[in-house]
Design an enzyme around this catalytic site. Structure first.
Site, PDB file in Angstrom:
ATOM      1  N   ASP A  64      45.586  29.486  36.765  1.00 25.38           N
ATOM      2  CA  ASP A  64      44.175  29.107  36.634  1.00 25.38           C
ATOM      3  C   ASP A  64      43.635  29.352  35.228  1.00 25.38           C
ATOM      4  OD1 ASP A  64      44.406  31.873  36.904  1.00 25.38           O
ATOM      5  OD2 ASP A  64      43.514  31.910  38.888  1.00 25.38           O
ATOM      6  N   ASP A 117      38.493  39.935  47.745  1.00 23.05           N
ATOM      7  CA  ASP A 117      38.065  39.087  48.866  1.00 23.05           C
ATOM      8  C   ASP A 117      39.240  38.259  49.410  1.00 23.05           C
ATOM      9  OD1 ASP A 117      38.458  37.310  46.793  1.00 23.05           O
ATOM     10  OD2 ASP A 117      36.431  36.450  46.831  1.00 23.05           O
ATOM     11  N   HIS A 176      41.314  36.350  47.589  1.00 25.25           N
ATOM     12  CA  HIS A 176      41.653  35.122  46.868  1.00 25.25           C
ATOM     13  C   HIS A 176      43.028  35.220  46.208  1.00 25.25           C
ATOM     14  CE1 HIS A 176      39.421  36.913  43.227  1.00 25.25           C
ATOM     15  NE2 HIS A 176      40.656  36.737  42.792  1.00 25.25           N
ATOM     16  N   GLU A 231      39.097  30.882  46.802  1.00 22.86           N
ATOM     17  CA  GLU A 231      38.198  31.877  47.389  1.00 22.86           C
ATOM     18  C   GLU A 231      38.144  31.715  48.911  1.00 22.86           C
ATOM     19  OE1 GLU A 231      37.137  34.229  45.714  1.00 22.86           O
ATOM     20  OE2 GLU A 231      36.458  33.677  43.717  1.00 22.86           O
TER      21      GLU A 231
HETATM   22  C1  F6R Z   1      44.613  35.487  37.968  1.00 25.18           C
HETATM   23  C2  F6R Z   1      44.285  35.108  39.338  1.00 25.18           C
HETATM   24  C3  F6R Z   1      43.548  36.019  40.257  1.00 25.18           C
HETATM   25  C4  F6R Z   1      43.969  37.495  40.140  1.00 25.18           C
HETATM   26  C5  F6R Z   1      43.137  38.348  41.105  1.00 25.18           C
HETATM   27  C6  F6R Z   1      43.489  39.823  40.971  1.00 25.18           C
HETATM   28  O1  F6R Z   1      45.312  34.466  37.311  1.00 25.18           O
HETATM   29  O2  F6R Z   1      44.575  34.019  39.714  1.00 25.18           O
HETATM   30  O3  F6R Z   1      43.752  35.583  41.579  1.00 25.18           O
HETATM   31  O4  F6R Z   1      45.328  37.614  40.434  1.00 25.18           O
HETATM   32  O5  F6R Z   1      41.791  38.171  40.828  1.00 25.18           O
HETATM   33  O6  F6R Z   1      43.118  40.273  39.709  1.00 25.18           O
HETATM   34  P1  F6R Z   1      43.488  41.741  39.192  1.00 25.18           P
HETATM   35  O7  F6R Z   1      44.977  41.769  39.044  1.00 25.18           O
HETATM   36  O8  F6R Z   1      42.791  41.872  37.876  1.00 25.18           O
HETATM   37  O9  F6R Z   1      43.006  42.682  40.235  1.00 25.18           O
END
Ligand code: F6R
Length: 235
Positions: free
Chosen positions: A67, A136, A138, A143
């Protein structure tokens, strides 16, 4: 689904890096799906170490990131392009032409999403997809209540995600509200999936996602339906 518990972030990162290294050694032209955020930083450090000590060669590897924030220029320090250059790409020998992230500054984001999805297919599909998980549930920026079959698309970030990302930005209004992301359908097409989650704050969502029902309210729960998923978690 294989789930492994670690008491140390470094040990979890090493285990994950060894899985990625094994994938590359077995298939030097592997297509990797990569993630940003804080979770994979230890893995990227390990992979850089393996490259620097001559134990791993990325010269035939192709990468696709999950992303990118909408409207974010790739030179912006908060962009995922910048993060990947800083934390991995500039320190290993993956060819620049093999690196892909969604271009979230594209004039036509919908066309960019379709073309991103097509590039993944043309590369032969993702061999190993690395994922983190949001509080959450995701994965990528899919989401809660995302459409399970969705391919790469433009999406609004949920409020908890915007708040979690706040720590990286100087002020609230700089935190991006939209992103381009691989869809759950894109992620589920990967041949292998490796999800990492570390910290007491991730414990409850990991429990819901991997021991609870498969429901759109917890997007990561869909991974229970994938034939080759490894979940590494700990606190
Ligand atoms: C990042 C992504 C997100 C993260 C998620 C966890 O490319 O796609 O889904 O993997 O938000 O983020 P952290 O590792 O910072 O807790």
């Amino acid at each position: 689904m294989r789930t492994l518990y670690f008491e140390s972030y470094d040990r979890m990162s090493k285990y994950a890096a060894d899985m990625i290294a094994a994938q590359i050694r077995q298939k030097p032209d592997s297509v990797l799906g990569l993630a940003t955020g804080s979770s994979p930083l230890g893995i990227y450090r390990e992979l850089i170490g393996l490259y620097e000590s001559g134990q791993l060669d990325f010269s035939q590897v192709t990468t696709f990131n999950l992303d990118e924030y909408c409207g974010m220029d790739y030179r912006n320090e908060q962009s995922y392009h910048y993060y990947m250059q800083e934390n991995l790409f500039s320190k290993i020998n993956v060819p620049a032409s093999n690196i892909h992230l969604p271009d979230a500054a594209a004039a036509d984001p919908d066309a960019e999403c379709l073309s991103y999805e097509r590039s993944i297919e043309q590369a032969g599909g993702i061999d190993l997809q690395l994922l983190g998980i949001g509080h959450d549930g995701h994965i990528g920026f899919n989401e809660p209540d995302s459409h399970f079959p969705a391919i790469t698309h433009r999406t609004m970030l949920a409020e908890p995600t915007i708040q979690a990302n706040r720590r990286f930005f100087a002020s609230q209004d700089q935190v991006p509200k939209e992103a381009l992301t691989m869809g759950i359908g894109t992620i589920m097409k990967a041949r292998k999936i490796l999800l990492i989650a570390f910290g007491a704050d991730k414990e409850e969502i990991v429990r819901q996602a991997f021991t609870g029902p498969v429901v759109p309210a917890v997007p990561a729960s869909v991974l229970q339906l994938h034939p080759d998923v490894t979940v590494l978690y700990g606190k």
